[in-house]
Design an enzyme around this catalytic site. Structure first.
Site, PDB file in Angstrom:
ATOM      1  N   GLY A  26     -16.659  -4.832  50.643  1.00 60.49           N
ATOM      2  CA  GLY A  26     -16.158  -4.197  51.856  1.00 60.49           C
ATOM      3  C   GLY A  26     -17.021  -3.023  52.248  1.00 60.49           C
ATOM      4  O   GLY A  26     -18.100  -2.801  51.687  1.00 60.49           O
ATOM      5  N   LYS A  46     -14.187  -2.182  40.582  1.00 56.64           N
ATOM      6  CA  LYS A  46     -14.511  -1.736  41.952  1.00 56.64           C
ATOM      7  C   LYS A  46     -15.605  -0.690  41.847  1.00 56.64           C
ATOM      8  O   LYS A  46     -15.427   0.362  41.235  1.00 56.64           O
ATOM      9  CB  LYS A  46     -13.277  -1.164  42.642  1.00 56.64           C
ATOM     10  CG  LYS A  46     -13.546  -0.721  44.085  1.00 56.64           C
ATOM     11  CD  LYS A  46     -12.315  -0.101  44.732  1.00 56.64           C
ATOM     12  CE  LYS A  46     -11.282  -1.128  45.098  1.00 56.64           C
ATOM     13  NZ  LYS A  46     -11.667  -1.930  46.263  1.00 56.64           N
ATOM     14  N   ASP A 147      -4.676   3.361  54.690  1.00 52.05           N
ATOM     15  CA  ASP A 147      -5.351   2.149  55.187  1.00 52.05           C
ATOM     16  C   ASP A 147      -4.513   0.912  54.877  1.00 52.05           C
ATOM     17  O   ASP A 147      -5.011  -0.076  54.331  1.00 52.05           O
ATOM     18  CB  ASP A 147      -6.742   2.027  54.561  1.00 52.05           C
ATOM     19  CG  ASP A 147      -7.623   1.023  55.291  1.00 52.05           C
ATOM     20  OD1 ASP A 147      -7.308   0.688  56.456  1.00 52.05           O
ATOM     21  OD2 ASP A 147      -8.623   0.563  54.713  1.00 52.05           O
TER      22      ASP A 147
END
Length: 662
Positions: A26, A46, A147
């Site tokens: 992303g 991540k 988000d």
């Protein structure tokens, strides 16, 4: 160091996490599947994107938020197990890249489920309640997500218990904290042309750049619930700027206006309250919104919720009157009443009673009072209409010139096909486009070069709009490299990665020739045609061979077994004189059959040898047989016997002479 997509990560991080296949990429980070070798479990890794990691402030924010989120422990929140950083070389400098180790969730995103039409009303409410419960928990810990969107919600497969209870799968909310880290870092966002908060789900206060709190998450969650129910988002526009503008000023239709299933007024009202422009008019907590959804599912309309039709009408009236305040929060129905704007459209006669009119000099003549009252009402209505027309003209003029001043520059998408990814990225970022990279196999375009863009070359696109760049990942079918036998595991992993494969798990086998820890082969084998990106397992030597069973074999057969190509052991032979076993056969071996020993070792075998036969003595006819059988005489005894028997021998002729004389 292997390269995955546009991010470089070591094969092993923190001497603990073995990096595996790419899961997703992303704007903020890239996620890989990994194995925690210390605990023996699969995890999700991540890794902050390199361009953000180069910003010191953003890196510190990310690390701080990761540590804060690691304290969250809720069944509907993806758990964070560990945090840390590793160093990579970028140009001539070394960059410290933060990472998070998270729970590996197997499932599908809510975005994917909705795009396939797999979410009905019952599931929408169940998922919505779970999302809000997760947010309520994080808010109580002081963490605002910032988000919330369908792509950040994972749906786990239904368990047997879920199916038994008739409930949908559990959900997991992801990416807590990363939005705040990006939002507070400021400069890093400018460098990457990244807009925090997806415009389709952004709250009005977040769109204005104001400080946000838990109620901003409530708004975003309401957008997601609306989309699940209606099959579309509350607002739609061709650009993010226009979309954000609709969040600031436009009132959505209730979800029942678009839904394929019947939606109750209570549910419409609950969702629209969550979408209130003013945070004070929304639910003040995610838990309160969750309770309202549960009540609405049961058909209960809470006292604080308006009828959706009334709410829409009141908001439209407020927007007309307050439009001049460009960019301000649209007025709520309560604010509309306080401003008095709604009274311009009321019947003017309702402003005064007959008794009040009499007091203004019209005596006790009701007819005259009513006539005067009607003239006064018409005059006020015309005056009000004129004021509104002038206000509308002024607002339109202001908005027109503001739109001109804020008009986004437009550029032609350049031709970047065939360029390397880095060259194309430089050209497109110089035009202030936001970029999204995808990979696709190609037999003609070299790996790492651009195949195409969307929008295509020659079309115009606004600055800040997203350009999807498709990069070649090489041919779809590749040949497994040769000459891997006898090489180190590290070398083979790098060779497989460079060839377009994913190095897989390792196993060990016996080998008489390949040293321990070195590669015996791979599966699929060298030279085979395999899909690009396939996982290739590696076979290592344990440096040992299995001892064959030798007892009972002939000497030559035992030697042949020990020196065979799959053993190659040395042989030491000892002989044992015995009549118990056939001569020439192996009666024992120094290493037990079936055990593993180091390659090249020596095995001693014992071979049976027949005993040597003893010759039987020859006897004189007159000798006593018992004496020969029982004794093996010595030399002295033999001499003595000779002396004793000598006289007898002499006497015999005399006796014979005497006999003859007779």
């Amino acid at each position: 160091m292997g390269e995955y997509m546009d991010q470089q990560v070591p094969e092993t991080i923190d001497q603990r996490y073995e990096v595996g296949a790419l899961i997703g990429s992303g704007a903020m980070a890239t996620v890989y599947e990994a194995v925690d070798t210390r605990l023996g479990r699969k995890v999700a890794l991540k890794v902050l994107r390199t361009e953000h990691a180069q910003d010191v402030i953003f890196r510190a924010r990310f690390q701080r938020e990761a540590e804060a989120v690691a304290a969250l422990n809720h069944r509907s929140i993806v758990g964070v197990y560990d945090t840390g950083s590793f160093d990579i070389q970028v140009g001539s400098s070394e960059v410290s890249v933060p990472f998070m180790v998270m729970e590996l969730v197997q499932g599908t995103t809510l975005r994917e489920a909705m795009s396939h039409g797999e979410v009905d009303q019952a599931q929408a409410l169940a998922y919505g309640v779970q999302i809000l419960e997760a947010l309520d928990y994080s808010h109580s810990a002081g963490i605002v997500h910032r988000d919330i969107k369908p792509a950040n919600v994972m749906i786990l497969p239904q368990t047997a218990e879920d199916r038994k209870l008739g409930e949908p799968g559990q959900i997991k909310v992801m990416d807590f904290g990363i939005a705040r880290a990006a939002e507070e870092a400021g400069d890093a966002l400018t460098k990457a042309n990244t807009v925090m908060g997806t415009a389709r789900y952004i709250s009005p206060e977040q769109a204005r750049g104001e400080t946000v709190d838990a109620r901003s998450d409530v708004y975003s969650a309401a957008c997601v619930v609306y989309e699940m129910l209606a099959g579309r988002s509350p607002f739609d526009a061709p650009t993010n700027v226009e979309l954000a503008g609709k969040h600031l000023s436009e009132t959505p239709q209730p979800p029942s206006a678009y839904a394929s299933e019947e939606i109750s007024p209570a549910l419409d009202a609950a969702v629209l309250k969550g979408l209130a422009k003013n945070p004070t008019s929304r639910y003040q907590s995610a838990g309160e919104f969750a309770s309202a959804l549960k009540d609405a599912e049961s058909g209960i309309l809470t006292g604080d919720d308006q009828d959706p039709t009334e709410a829409t009408a009141a908001f439209s009236a407020a927007t007309l009157g307050a439009g001049a305040a460009a960019g301000a929060v649209a007025a709520t129905p309560r604010e509309t009443e306080e401003a008095g704007i709604g009274s311009f459209f009321d019947n003017a006669q309702s402003e005064y009673s007959d008794e009040e009119l009499y007091g203004y000099g019209y005596g006790q003549d009701p007819a005259k009072a009513r006539k005067k009252r009607r003239r006064s009402a018409w005059g006020k209505a015309l005056t009000t209409l004129l004021i509104l027309l002038l206000a509308a003209f002024g607002v339109s003029s202001v908005l027109y010139y503001q739109a001109k001043l804020n008009e986004v520059p437009v550029h032609v998408v350049p031709a970047v096909q065939g360029l390397t990814k880095e060259e194309a990225e430089t050209q497109l970022r110089n035009l202030n486009f936001a970029l999204k990279f995808e990979e696709e196999h190609s037999d003609t375009i070299p790996k790492g070069s651009v195949i195409k863009t969307s929008p295509v070359t020659g079309l115009e696109a606004e600055e800040g709009s997203e350009i999807v760049v498709t990069v070649s990942s090489g041919p779809a079918v590749l040949t497994v490299p040769a000459n891997l036998e006898g090489q180190s595991e590290q070398y083979v992993r790098e060779t497989l990665t460079n060839a377009g494969f994913i190095p897989g798990r390792t196993t060990t086998v016996n080998s008489p020739t390949v040293p321990a820890g070195m590669v015996v082969g791979v599966t699929p084998g060298s030279g085979e045609q395999v899909d690009a990106g396939a996982t290739i397992d590696i076979i290592l030597s344990n440096g040992k061979v299995e001892v064959p069973s030798l007892v009972g074999l002939s000497r030559d057969a035992a030697i042949a077994a020990l020196t065979a190509s799959d053993t190659l052991l040395s042989t030491n032979i000892e002989t044992v004189t015995t009549a118990a076993q056939p001569a020439g056969t192996v009666i024992s071996q120094s290493a037990t059959a079936g055990t593993l020993i180091e390659q090249g070792s020596t095995v001693t075998i014992r071979v049976a040898v027949a005993p040597v036969a003893t010759a039987a003595p020859t006897l004189a006819p007159t000798a006593a047989p018992t004496a020969v059988a029982t004794t093996a005489p010595t030399a002295a005894a033999t001499a003595q016997a000779t002396q004793q028997t000598a006289p007898t021998a002499q006497a015999t002729p005399s006796a014979r002479a005497n006999d003859n004389n007779d």
